[in-house]
Design an enzyme around this catalytic site. Structure first.
Site, PDB file in Angstrom:
ATOM      1  N   GLU A  91       6.050   3.937   8.421  1.00 17.96           N
ATOM      2  CA  GLU A  91       5.067   4.962   8.084  1.00 17.96           C
ATOM      3  C   GLU A  91       3.673   4.318   7.989  1.00 17.96           C
ATOM      4  O   GLU A  91       3.525   3.248   7.393  1.00 17.96           O
ATOM      5  CB  GLU A  91       5.493   5.517   6.716  1.00 17.96           C
ATOM      6  N   TRP A  92       2.687   4.971   8.571  1.00 18.53           N
ATOM      7  CA  TRP A  92       1.293   4.517   8.428  1.00 18.53           C
ATOM      8  C   TRP A  92       0.776   4.949   7.055  1.00 18.53           C
ATOM      9  O   TRP A  92       0.908   6.119   6.678  1.00 18.53           O
ATOM     10  CB  TRP A  92       0.409   5.125   9.525  1.00 18.53           C
ATOM     11  N   ASP A 199       6.535 -11.692  -2.809  1.00 16.00           N
ATOM     12  CA  ASP A 199       5.373 -12.330  -2.159  1.00 16.00           C
ATOM     13  C   ASP A 199       4.129 -11.527  -2.539  1.00 16.00           C
ATOM     14  O   ASP A 199       3.366 -11.075  -1.691  1.00 16.00           O
ATOM     15  CB  ASP A 199       5.567 -12.340  -0.631  1.00 16.00           C
TER      16      ASP A 199
HETATM   17  P1  ADP Z   1       1.762  -9.848   8.350  1.00 19.08           P
HETATM   18  O1  ADP Z   1       3.252  -9.649   8.344  1.00 19.08           O
HETATM   19  O2  ADP Z   1       1.249 -10.394   9.642  1.00 19.08           O
HETATM   20  O3  ADP Z   1       1.244 -10.609   7.152  1.00 19.08           O
HETATM   21  P2  ADP Z   1       1.005  -7.353   7.083  1.00 19.08           P
HETATM   22  O4  ADP Z   1       2.282  -6.651   6.824  1.00 19.08           O
HETATM   23  O5  ADP Z   1       0.379  -8.052   5.917  1.00 19.08           O
HETATM   24  O6  ADP Z   1       1.143  -8.366   8.303  1.00 19.08           O
HETATM   25  O7  ADP Z   1      -0.023  -6.283   7.678  1.00 19.08           O
HETATM   26  C1  ADP Z   1      -1.218  -6.613   8.375  1.00 19.08           C
HETATM   27  C2  ADP Z   1      -2.335  -5.633   8.031  1.00 19.08           C
HETATM   28  O8  ADP Z   1      -1.898  -4.299   8.249  1.00 19.08           O
HETATM   29  C3  ADP Z   1      -2.775  -5.694   6.581  1.00 19.08           C
HETATM   30  O9  ADP Z   1      -4.184  -5.652   6.559  1.00 19.08           O
HETATM   31  C4  ADP Z   1      -2.226  -4.461   5.933  1.00 19.08           C
HETATM   32  O10 ADP Z   1      -3.090  -3.924   4.974  1.00 19.08           O
HETATM   33  C5  ADP Z   1      -2.059  -3.486   7.086  1.00 19.08           C
HETATM   34  N1  ADP Z   1      -0.808  -2.711   6.907  1.00 19.08           N
HETATM   35  C6  ADP Z   1       0.430  -3.212   6.683  1.00 19.08           C
HETATM   36  N2  ADP Z   1       1.344  -2.228   6.605  1.00 19.08           N
HETATM   37  C7  ADP Z   1       0.677  -1.080   6.771  1.00 19.08           C
HETATM   38  C8  ADP Z   1       1.068   0.313   6.805  1.00 19.08           C
HETATM   39  N3  ADP Z   1       2.344   0.672   6.641  1.00 19.08           N
HETATM   40  N4  ADP Z   1       0.102   1.252   6.993  1.00 19.08           N
HETATM   41  C9  ADP Z   1      -1.182   0.883   7.166  1.00 19.08           C
HETATM   42  N5  ADP Z   1      -1.612  -0.390   7.166  1.00 19.08           N
HETATM   43  C10 ADP Z   1      -0.699  -1.370   6.972  1.00 19.08           C
END
Ligand code: ADP
Length: 291
Positions: A91-92, A199
């Site tokens: 989900e976004w 984490d």
């Molecule tokens: P990584 O696994 O590479 O560390 P992240 O899960 O931390 O990646 O996500 C990368 C970026 O995407 C972050 O800036 C985060 O805020 C954004 N993000 C992660 N999940 C979502 C989501 N479900 N909806 C919108 N933005 C997201």
């Protein structure tokens, strides 16, 4: 840069709907990510990494579902995960335009994390191993936190440090001494296995447009709840309202004495991933506990 065709096609097949727009999302440490718009109007967050190990996104999806099942704090709903090509779609979460400045959201996060930590189990660990960042995180289940923290958190990172050339004899000897001291520093009888994010640095929560805090990118297991809190204090990003609200539900007793000990785990992870000044920080924490 855009989403690779094979990831898009596998995702379209999994969701049964085509992607009509794709925008890259930056800010992740390890993977590449995008915001996708589907033909039915839904928006989806997808991350991928061609170099990821086969179970990498599967274990993140498992962790997100585990957190969702607890019902304490919102996490994005997992929509699809794949080992090959490796990707994870969920989900976004539309971030709040106010960012993290709303104390009510920070308070909510503190209360909800405390409720998450109130979800307990009989054993430490998890029924499967997972990852912390890109490093493997073993989770073999045990009934002793001292043993779990000694072997699967400190010991496992020592093994990686040895391979990475980050374990000169003096650091190794000090860490072994610290491991031997753990039964004195930690009281197994006073600790319960709590469901942890695992984490919890400031980049791993989003305040959604609704004001809801949403946890992302977990390294879930059952452990001493103070290890999640210690991580929130290592790199910042959690305002005082968060800590106050947490303690209204889960009061802390003696945590300050253990904070740096628990910060040692993410510090070892960072030393193994990035080296440099993290190694100096690791050494100063060990010195605090074993002289
Ligand atoms: P990584 O696994 O590479 O560390 P992240 O899960 O931390 O990646 O996500 C990368 C970026 O995407 C972050 O800036 C985060 O805020 C954004 N993000 C992660 N999940 C979502 C989501 N479900 N909806 C919108 N933005 C997201």
């Amino acid at each position: 840069m855009t989403i690779p065709a094979e990831v898009r096609q596998a995702l379209e097949a999994a969701l049964g709907v085509t992607v009509v727009d794709s925008r890259m999302v930056y800010g992740g440490d390890i993977n590449q990510a995008a915001r996708l718009t589907l033909r039915d109007g839904e928006t989806v967050f997808v991350k991928w990494n061609p170099a990821a190990r086969p179970d990498f996104f599967r274990s993140e999806a498992h962790g997100l579902r585990e957190l969702a099942r607890a019902g304490a704090v919102r996490v994005p709903v997992v929509l699809a995960e794949s080992d090959s090509p490796p990707f994870l779609a969920m989900e976004w979460i539309e971030p709040s335009a106010r960012g993290r400045s709303d104390p009510a959201s920070a308070e909510r996060l503190g209360r909800q994390l405390a409720l998450l930590h109130n979800c307990t189990a009989d054993m430490y660990g998890l029924e499967q191993d997972n990852y912390i960042g890109s490093l493997p995180q073993p989770n073999s289940q045990t009934r002793s936190w001292v043993e779990f923290f000694r072997d699967q958190r400190i010991g496992a990172q020592m093994a990686i440090a040895r391979r990475e050339g980050q374990l000169p004899p003096a650091r190794e000897a000090a860490l072994v001494r610290l491991q031997e001291w753990l039964p004195v520093l930690l009281d197994d009888a006073a600790i319960r296995p709590s469901l942890l994010h695992g984490d919890l640095w400031g980049g791993n929560y989003i305040i959604a447009a609704s004001g809801d805090p949403v946890l992302i990118d977990p390294a879930v297991y059952y452990g001493h709840r103070e290890i999640d809190l210690a991580m929130t204090e290592l790199f910042g990003g959690f305002p005082p309202a968060f800590h106050n609200a947490y303690q209204e539900i889960c009061p802390l007793d003696g945590y300050e004495q253990r904070r740096e000990l628990y910060q040692l785990y993410p510090l070892l992870v960072h030393m193994n991933l990035f080296g440099g000044s993290y190694a100096t920080h690791v050494d100063s924490v060990i010195r605090r506990y074993v002289g």
